[in-house]
Design a protein around this motif. Structure first.
Motif, PDB file in Angstrom:
ATOM      1  N   PHE A  93      58.864 -55.461 -26.894  1.00 14.01           N
ATOM      2  CA  PHE A  93      58.431 -54.923 -25.603  1.00 14.01           C
ATOM      3  C   PHE A  93      57.941 -56.095 -24.754  1.00 14.01           C
ATOM      4  CE2 PHE A  93      55.203 -52.965 -22.829  1.00 14.01           C
ATOM      5  CZ  PHE A  93      55.958 -51.947 -22.258  1.00 14.01           C
TER       6      PHE A  93
ATOM      7  N   HIS B  27      53.497 -46.977 -10.704  1.00  9.21           N
ATOM      8  CA  HIS B  27      53.480 -48.330 -11.275  1.00  9.21           C
ATOM      9  C   HIS B  27      54.915 -48.823 -11.205  1.00  9.21           C
ATOM     10  CE1 HIS B  27      52.667 -51.747 -13.651  1.00  9.21           C
ATOM     11  NE2 HIS B  27      52.747 -51.240 -14.853  1.00  9.21           N
TER      12      HIS B  27
ATOM     13  N   GLU C 243      56.232 -51.784 -12.305  1.00  8.41           N
ATOM     14  CA  GLU C 243      56.738 -52.761 -13.269  1.00  8.41           C
ATOM     15  C   GLU C 243      58.113 -52.269 -13.743  1.00  8.41           C
ATOM     16  OE1 GLU C 243      54.076 -53.637 -16.513  1.00  8.41           O
ATOM     17  OE2 GLU C 243      55.221 -55.428 -17.059  1.00  8.41           O
TER      18      GLU C 243
ATOM     19  N   ASP D  62      59.691 -51.745 -16.380  1.00  4.26           N
ATOM     20  CA  ASP D  62      59.897 -50.748 -17.436  1.00  4.26           C
ATOM     21  C   ASP D  62      59.784 -49.328 -16.876  1.00  4.26           C
ATOM     22  OD1 ASP D  62      57.139 -51.444 -17.190  1.00  4.26           O
ATOM     23  OD2 ASP D  62      56.675 -50.565 -19.138  1.00  4.26           O
ATOM     24  N   HIS D  63      59.264 -49.211 -15.642  1.00 11.62           N
ATOM     25  CA  HIS D  63      59.203 -47.894 -14.995  1.00 11.62           C
ATOM     26  C   HIS D  63      60.032 -47.817 -13.715  1.00 11.62           C
ATOM     27  CE1 HIS D  63      56.107 -47.214 -17.895  1.00 11.62           C
ATOM     28  NE2 HIS D  63      55.446 -48.263 -17.448  1.00 11.62           N
TER      29      HIS D  63
ATOM     30  N   HIS E 108      48.010 -51.609 -15.000  1.00 11.68           N
ATOM     31  CA  HIS E 108      47.914 -52.940 -15.498  1.00 11.68           C
ATOM     32  C   HIS E 108      48.369 -54.005 -14.493  1.00 11.68           C
ATOM     33  CE1 HIS E 108      51.615 -54.879 -17.717  1.00 11.68           C
ATOM     34  NE2 HIS E 108      50.679 -55.777 -17.843  1.00 11.68           N
TER      35      HIS E 108
ATOM     36  N   ASP F 109      50.102 -46.688 -16.859  1.00 11.30           N
ATOM     37  CA  ASP F 109      50.063 -47.305 -18.195  1.00 11.30           C
ATOM     38  C   ASP F 109      48.820 -46.907 -19.002  1.00 11.30           C
ATOM     39  OD1 ASP F 109      52.426 -48.751 -18.241  1.00 11.30           O
ATOM     40  OD2 ASP F 109      51.508 -50.647 -17.660  1.00 11.30           O
TER      41      ASP F 109
ATOM     42  N   TYR G 251      48.620 -51.755 -28.142  1.00  9.08           N
ATOM     43  CA  TYR G 251      49.113 -51.667 -26.764  1.00  9.08           C
ATOM     44  C   TYR G 251      47.982 -51.990 -25.792  1.00  9.08           C
ATOM     45  CZ  TYR G 251      50.761 -49.506 -22.431  1.00  9.08           C
ATOM     46  OH  TYR G 251      51.112 -49.276 -21.125  1.00  9.08           O
TER      47      TYR G 251
ATOM     48  N   HIS H   7      53.643 -44.104 -21.185  1.00  8.33           N
ATOM     49  CA  HIS H   7      54.157 -44.389 -22.532  1.00  8.33           C
ATOM     50  C   HIS H   7      53.391 -43.505 -23.511  1.00  8.33           C
ATOM     51  CE1 HIS H   7      56.080 -48.139 -21.146  1.00  8.33           C
ATOM     52  NE2 HIS H   7      54.931 -48.487 -20.597  1.00  8.33           N
TER      53      HIS H   7
HETATM   54 FE1  FEO Z   1      52.783 -52.122 -16.994  1.00  9.07          FE
HETATM   55 FE2  FEO Z   1      54.547 -49.817 -18.799  1.00  9.07          FE
HETATM   56  O1  FEO Z   1      54.286 -51.154 -17.544  1.00  9.07           O
END
Ligand code: FEO
Length: 398
Positions: free
Chosen positions: A24, A80, A82, A84-85, A147, A166, A195, A226
């Motif tokens: 990740f 968010h 980032e 990954d989203h 984050h 997050d 995490y 997540h």
């Molecule tokens: Fe800060 Fe799941 O991205």
């Protein structure tokens, strides 16, 4: 084929899990995979909360299409951005061109660093702003640095639902059920801790700020980006977050970390660990060359007392221990008691160097003066190790 879960009135889980991902953020091993969560609300307006990573895009788009049931998508709330989203942000807007993007100005600006998109599609929102979507209201709560700087939460007061980006997320793919009460503590807690400290842990002050905001809200359902959704016993997890973000050790006990080339430094570390266990002190032992640094970091934040034992290597700290200690400093570890063991066959100096890194952290207290071993821990060195263990045990009891 679609695979959605109804998690509330008119509310659907439309995310998906990736079990093929090895690292990740290209850094953190995720042997249990990871989920990328997204939620669709079908009120008088339809609202999608965030998109997902590209790796699960096929499942995601099938889920969204099914959950919409032929309706158009009115709003995409970006909490968010980032990647990954947001990696599927452009594809989502292409599939649903009528959707309005609901985001802060900062989010809109940061999205434009990644994607070319019509910025007039953005409905800019800020702290406390509300948006009526029919029977329900979306209220936006800024959560900077939890984050990234643009993060916001969304609260639905009519049903006490909080979408938390997050925050309250965890590594680990979902399987079948999506609710935390189905198996969180047994299956997810170590990954949730790992995490938190690796991804968000540096930002304890900002987490505390958003926890204070959330404290004023009635919460029945928590939807992170997540890991599982919380519908029961969320206070238990909230308490963990409160401890973690204040850097308070979650457990009283000793974590012993060693870096050993030929086994002698390991032996020294085990002598201390065995003596501590004999005194009834909870103790765990880690080889920093075997355990991934993300887990080492998580365990260092977890325990009240830490022991670092390293051989001297190239006139420095052994490389894996050096990397670990610098990671601890970068993530803001503080307020721990620690003890040092150094080894070296001709010029031991790992102890002094480790002390330099640990001493630069906030509120760190060294127990004892450190033990130096010249290769094997025999004779006087062994006695010094036992004395160090006694000193740690006395502090633990006191
Ligand atoms: Fe800060 Fe799941 O991205």
């Amino acid at each position: 084929m679609h695979n959605t879960v109804k998690i509330g009135n008119d509310l659907f889980y439309v995310g998906a899990s990736d079990r093929r991902i090895a690292l990740f953020e290209s850094a953190f091993p995720v042997p249990r995979g990871v989920s990328y969560n997204s939620y669709l609300l079908t009120d008088e307006k339809t609202v999608l909360f965030d998109t997902v990573d590209r790796s699960v895009s096929t499942q995601f788009f099938e889920n969204v299409r099914f959950a919409l049931g032929g309706r158009k998508l009115d709003y995409l709330v970006v909490q968010h951005m980032e990647p990954d989203h947001s990696a599927t942000f452009s594809a989502l807007l292409s599939a649903y061109p009528e959707a309005t993007v609901v985001a802060t100005k900062k989010t809109a600006s940061m999205l434009s660093h990644y994607f070319s998109y019509p910025e007039e599609k953005v409905l800019a929102v800020g702290e406390g702003d509300t948006l009526s979507v029919g029977k329900r209201t979306l209220r936006f709560v800024l959560a900077p640095m939890v984050h990234w700087p643009e993060v916001m939460f969304t609260y639905i007061p009519e049903e006490e639902i909080l979408f938390t980006a997050d925050a309250f997320g965890t590594f680990g793919a979902l399987g079948g059920g999506v609710f935390a009460d189905e198996r969180f503590e047994a299956e997810f807690l170590p990954d949730a801790r790992r995490y938190y400290f690796n991804i968000v842990g540096k930002y304890g002050v900002q987490v505390q700020n958003v926890l204070k905001k959330a404290a004023g809200l009635k919460i029945s359902l928590v939807c992170p980006l997540h890991g599982p959704v919380w519908r029961e016993n969320f206070g238990w997890f909230l308490q963990k977050y409160d401890l973690w973000s204040r850097y308070v050790p979650e457990e009283r006990g000793v974590a012993v970390f060693y870096a050993s080339v030929y086994g002698h430094t390991q032996n020294a570390a085990e002598i201390v660990a065995t003596a501590l266990a004999g005194e009834g002190v909870p103790v765990k032992v880690y080889d920093v060359s075997v355990t991934d640094v993300s887990e080492l970091l998580s365990e260092a934040f977890r325990y009240s007392h830490l022991v670092f034992a390293s051989t001297t290597y190239n006139n420095g700290i052994f490389v894996n221990m050096d990397n670990f200690l610098r990671d601890l400093a970068a993530h803001g570890l503080r307020g721990r008691k620690y003890a040092l063991i150094e080894n070296g066959s001709w010029s031991p100096q790992a102890g002094t160097l480790m002390r330099g890194i640990l001493g630069s952290m906030k509120d760190m207290t060294e127990l004892g003066e450190g033990v130096t071993i010249l290769s094997a821990a025999d004779g006087a060195a062994r006695e010094k190790l036992l004395s160090l263990a006694e000193e740690i045990a006395a502090d633990f009891r006191g």
